[in-house]
Design an enzyme around this catalytic site. Structure first.
Site, PDB file in Angstrom:
ATOM      1  N   ARG A  38       0.819  -1.213   0.000  1.00  0.00           N
ATOM      2  CA  ARG A  38       0.000   0.000   0.000  1.00  0.00           C
ATOM      3  C   ARG A  38       0.860   1.275   0.000  1.00  0.00           C
ATOM      4  NH1 ARG A  38      -3.693   2.656   4.437  1.00  0.00           N
ATOM      5  NH2 ARG A  38      -5.260   3.670   3.128  1.00  0.00           N
ATOM      6  N   HIS A  82       0.519   4.524  -2.412  1.00  0.00           N
ATOM      7  CA  HIS A  82       0.282   5.876  -1.886  1.00  0.00           C
ATOM      8  C   HIS A  82       1.433   6.821  -2.207  1.00  0.00           C
ATOM      9  CE1 HIS A  82      -3.251   5.250   1.120  1.00  0.00           C
ATOM     10  NE2 HIS A  82      -3.431   4.602  -0.003  1.00  0.00           N
ATOM     11  N   ASN A 127      -3.783   8.611   4.922  1.00  0.00           N
ATOM     12  CA  ASN A 127      -2.614   7.975   5.543  1.00  0.00           C
ATOM     13  C   ASN A 127      -2.591   8.050   7.065  1.00  0.00           C
ATOM     14  OD1 ASN A 127      -1.409   7.248   3.058  1.00  0.00           O
ATOM     15  ND2 ASN A 127      -0.599   9.325   2.814  1.00  0.00           N
ATOM     16  N   HIS A 142      -6.257  -5.660  -2.688  1.00  0.00           N
ATOM     17  CA  HIS A 142      -7.062  -5.866  -1.483  1.00  0.00           C
ATOM     18  C   HIS A 142      -7.358  -7.345  -1.240  1.00  0.00           C
ATOM     19  CE1 HIS A 142      -8.673  -1.428  -1.358  1.00  0.00           C
ATOM     20  NE2 HIS A 142      -7.396  -1.526  -1.065  1.00  0.00           N
TER      21      HIS A 142
HETATM   22  C1  HEM Z   1      -9.133   1.774  -5.844  1.00  0.00           C
HETATM   23  C2  HEM Z   1      -9.021   2.653  -4.884  1.00  0.00           C
HETATM   24  C3  HEM Z   1      -8.571   2.285  -3.502  1.00  0.00           C
HETATM   25  C4  HEM Z   1      -9.172   2.676  -2.356  1.00  0.00           C
HETATM   26  C5  HEM Z   1     -10.407   3.553  -2.211  1.00  0.00           C
HETATM   27  C6  HEM Z   1      -8.432   2.078  -1.271  1.00  0.00           C
HETATM   28  C7  HEM Z   1      -8.719   2.265   0.061  1.00  0.00           C
HETATM   29  C8  HEM Z   1      -8.140   1.569   1.094  1.00  0.00           C
HETATM   30  C9  HEM Z   1      -8.524   1.672   2.474  1.00  0.00           C
HETATM   31  C10 HEM Z   1      -9.626   2.586   3.024  1.00  0.00           C
HETATM   32  C11 HEM Z   1      -7.766   0.811   3.185  1.00  0.00           C
HETATM   33  C12 HEM Z   1      -7.839   0.539   4.683  1.00  0.00           C
HETATM   34  C13 HEM Z   1      -6.999   1.547   5.446  1.00  0.00           C
HETATM   35  C14 HEM Z   1      -7.183   1.453   6.942  1.00  0.00           C
HETATM   36  O1  HEM Z   1      -8.157   0.869   7.406  1.00  0.00           O
HETATM   37  O2  HEM Z   1      -6.314   1.969   7.664  1.00  0.00           O
HETATM   38  C15 HEM Z   1      -6.873   0.170   2.254  1.00  0.00           C
HETATM   39  C16 HEM Z   1      -5.939  -0.777   2.589  1.00  0.00           C
HETATM   40  C17 HEM Z   1      -5.106  -1.397   1.692  1.00  0.00           C
HETATM   41  N1  HEM Z   1      -4.952  -1.053   0.355  1.00  0.00           N
HETATM   42 FE1  HEM Z   1      -6.194   0.101  -0.713  1.00  0.00          FE
HETATM   43  N2  HEM Z   1      -7.401   1.339  -1.782  1.00  0.00           N
HETATM   44  C18 HEM Z   1      -7.435   1.444  -3.140  1.00  0.00           C
HETATM   45  C19 HEM Z   1      -6.527   0.897  -4.028  1.00  0.00           C
HETATM   46  C20 HEM Z   1      -5.442   0.145  -3.651  1.00  0.00           C
HETATM   47  C21 HEM Z   1      -4.360  -0.230  -4.532  1.00  0.00           C
HETATM   48  C22 HEM Z   1      -4.220   0.220  -5.980  1.00  0.00           C
HETATM   49  C23 HEM Z   1      -3.511  -1.003  -3.806  1.00  0.00           C
HETATM   50  C24 HEM Z   1      -2.213  -1.650  -4.223  1.00  0.00           C
HETATM   51  C25 HEM Z   1      -2.008  -2.166  -5.397  1.00  0.00           C
HETATM   52  C26 HEM Z   1      -4.058  -1.097  -2.480  1.00  0.00           C
HETATM   53  C27 HEM Z   1      -3.513  -1.843  -1.461  1.00  0.00           C
HETATM   54  C28 HEM Z   1      -4.011  -1.872  -0.171  1.00  0.00           C
HETATM   55  C29 HEM Z   1      -3.553  -2.811   0.831  1.00  0.00           C
HETATM   56  C30 HEM Z   1      -2.562  -3.933   0.609  1.00  0.00           C
HETATM   57  C31 HEM Z   1      -4.227  -2.494   2.013  1.00  0.00           C
HETATM   58  C32 HEM Z   1      -4.075  -3.158   3.392  1.00  0.00           C
HETATM   59  C33 HEM Z   1      -2.973  -2.448   4.161  1.00  0.00           C
HETATM   60  C34 HEM Z   1      -2.680  -3.028   5.528  1.00  0.00           C
HETATM   61  O3  HEM Z   1      -3.243  -4.040   5.923  1.00  0.00           O
HETATM   62  O4  HEM Z   1      -1.843  -2.416   6.215  1.00  0.00           O
HETATM   63  N3  HEM Z   1      -5.209  -0.367  -2.418  1.00  0.00           N
HETATM   64  N4  HEM Z   1      -7.113   0.653   0.985  1.00  0.00           N
END
Ligand code: HEM
Ligand SMILES: *[C@@H]1O[C@H](CO)[C@@H](O)[C@H](O)[C@H]1NC(C)=O
Ligand SMILES: *[C@@H]1O[C@H](CO)[C@@H](O)[C@H](O)[C@H]1NC(C)=O
Ligand SMILES: *[C@@H]1O[C@H](CO)[C@@H](O)[C@H](O)[C@H]1NC(C)=O
Length: 332
Positions: free
Chosen positions: A66, A70, A95, A194
């Site tokens: 992630r 970002h 973030n 995700h």
């Molecule tokens: C399409 C739009 C996207 C939105 C709206 C989004 C939003 C989010 C949100 C809200 C979280 C949870 C954050 C939290 O609870 O602290 C998250 C986690 C995550 N996102 Fe996304 N995301 C998007 C795209 C992506 C992309 C493109 C990737 C990587 C290729 C990605 C990888 C991740 C990963 C791996 C997590 C888990 C992180 C952890 O467990 O520490 N996301 N995302």
């Protein structure tokens, strides 16, 4: 040959030389062997450090993946996210209390510095760590293009505006990806990230009780999952509990994310709309979800392609930016 034809052919060769020189400059971009001479063990060092971090906490793979995303969406892949400065991206809404893994990057950077001081950028380390995180989670591998340099500024406004939010419509999300040169296929394949990691209640609890003022939960959320999430995220809670994105296999990088969407088991609103919204039909994301859900190899290969594309967003190259000594600070 007449005089004028000699002049013509001279001019012509000169033009050709200029053309090829221009091509070289244009292509003097990222490449896989950028550190071959200056830091031959780089990939081994990063892999070892990511492996060790994941051994301590499996979720770190998701967190590192992630961070690269970002970073790249804000002023390009320039490690601007890592800077501890007044205008930090770390303090931007997407973030704050959410982005994690910065200590791991410090550790990787310091191992890399011990082996080859002052040559490898934090932006490149992040790109390699993201790839290794996917590989070590059981996903596919790809060749990471290298040669990025580190930015001199962070951009908090850029992070607030440029990063997609889980509450946005599909059209808005698609347009934010388009702004950085990514298309609809990239939106869907990269959302497959995700398949690993966790999200806090505060990022999806809007779907659980009174969705968009309807007085009812989001009707696209599967009933059994809804009940579980309502228990995990009570209205009286502070929203800090976490749920896995992929309930089948939270740590495994597979295509279950897409199978979940078909069953109404996407966690965020922004996940489920890829399959369930009206816009999912018109924008084609629904058919991509269906393809990836039934064809894991297609997903993994498109994901890898999209990661390379994402890693190519506006890199600083040549003499732009710098090679930071400490990923948190610009060199003095
Ligand atoms: C399409 C739009 C996207 C939105 C709206 C989004 C939003 C989010 C949100 C809200 C979280 C949870 C954050 C939290 O609870 O602290 C998250 C986690 C995550 N996102 Fe996304 N995301 C998007 C795209 C992506 C992309 C493109 C990737 C990587 C290729 C990605 C990888 C991740 C990963 C791996 C997590 C888990 C992180 C952890 O467990 O520490 N996301 N995302
Ligand atoms: C910050 O990002 C915005 C886009 O949201 C951009 O217009 C602006 O130029 C960036 N500022 C800096 C200092 O890079
Ligand atoms: C749901 O939210 C709307 C708008 O915020 C509000 O008017 C309505 O009273 C709420 N319904 C319930 C059942 O809480
Ligand atoms: C809810 O999930 C189950 C599998 O756990 C599935 O059989 C069912 O079709 C899903 N319901 C909807 C509305 O998608």
């Amino acid at each position: 040959m007449t005089r004028s034809s000699i002049t013509f052919s001279r001019r012509y060769s000169l033009l050709m030389i200029m053309f090829f020189a221009l091509c070289l400059v244009a292509k003097a971009q990222l490449r896989t062997d950028f550190y071959q001479a200056t830091c031959p063990d780089l990939l081994k060092i990063v892999r070892r450090e990511v492996q060790s971090a994941i051994k301590t906490e499996m979720r770190m793979a998701a967190s590192l993946l992630r961070l690269h995303f970002h970073d790249c969406f804000v002023n390009g892949c320039d490690a601007s996210l890592l800077l501890d400065v007044t205008d930090s991206e770390k303090a931007a809404a997407p973030n704050l209390n959410s982005a994690r893994g910065f200590e791991v990057l410090d550790r990787i950077k310091s191992s890399v510095e011990s082996a080859c001081s002052g040559v490898v950028s934090c932006a490149d380390i992040l790109a390699i760590a993201a790839r290794d995180s996917v590989v070590l989670s059981g996903g596919t591998s790809w060749k990471v293009l290298l040669g990025r340099r580190d930015g001199l500024v962070a951009n908090q406004t850029g992070a607030n505006n440029g990063l997609p939010s889980p509450f946005e419509t599909l059209d808005v999300i698609i347009s934010k990806f388009a702004t950085v040169g990514l298309d609809v296929k990239d939106v869907v394949s990269l959302s497959g990230g995700h398949t690993i990691g966790l999200a806090k209640c505060s990022t999806f609890s809007n779907r659980l009780f009174n969705f968009s003022g309807t007085g009812s939960p989001d009707s696209t959320l599967n009933q059994s999952m809804l009940t579980d999430l309502q228990n995990l995220c009570p209205l009286t809670g502070d929203g800090s509990n976490t749920a896995p994105f992929d309930r089948n296999s939270a740590d495994l990088f597979d295509n279950h994310y897409f199978q979940n969407l078909i069953n109404g088991k996407g966690l965020l609103g922004s996940d489920q709309i890829l399959f369930s919204s009206d816009a999912a039909v018109t924008t084609n994301t629904k058919s991509l979800v269906l393809s990836y859900s039934s064809n894991s190899r297609l997903f993994l290969s498109d994901f890898a392609d999209s990661m390379v594309k994402m890693g190519n967003i506006s890199p600083l190259t040549g003499s732009a930016g710098e090679i930071r000594k400490n990923c948190r600070l610009v060199n003095s």
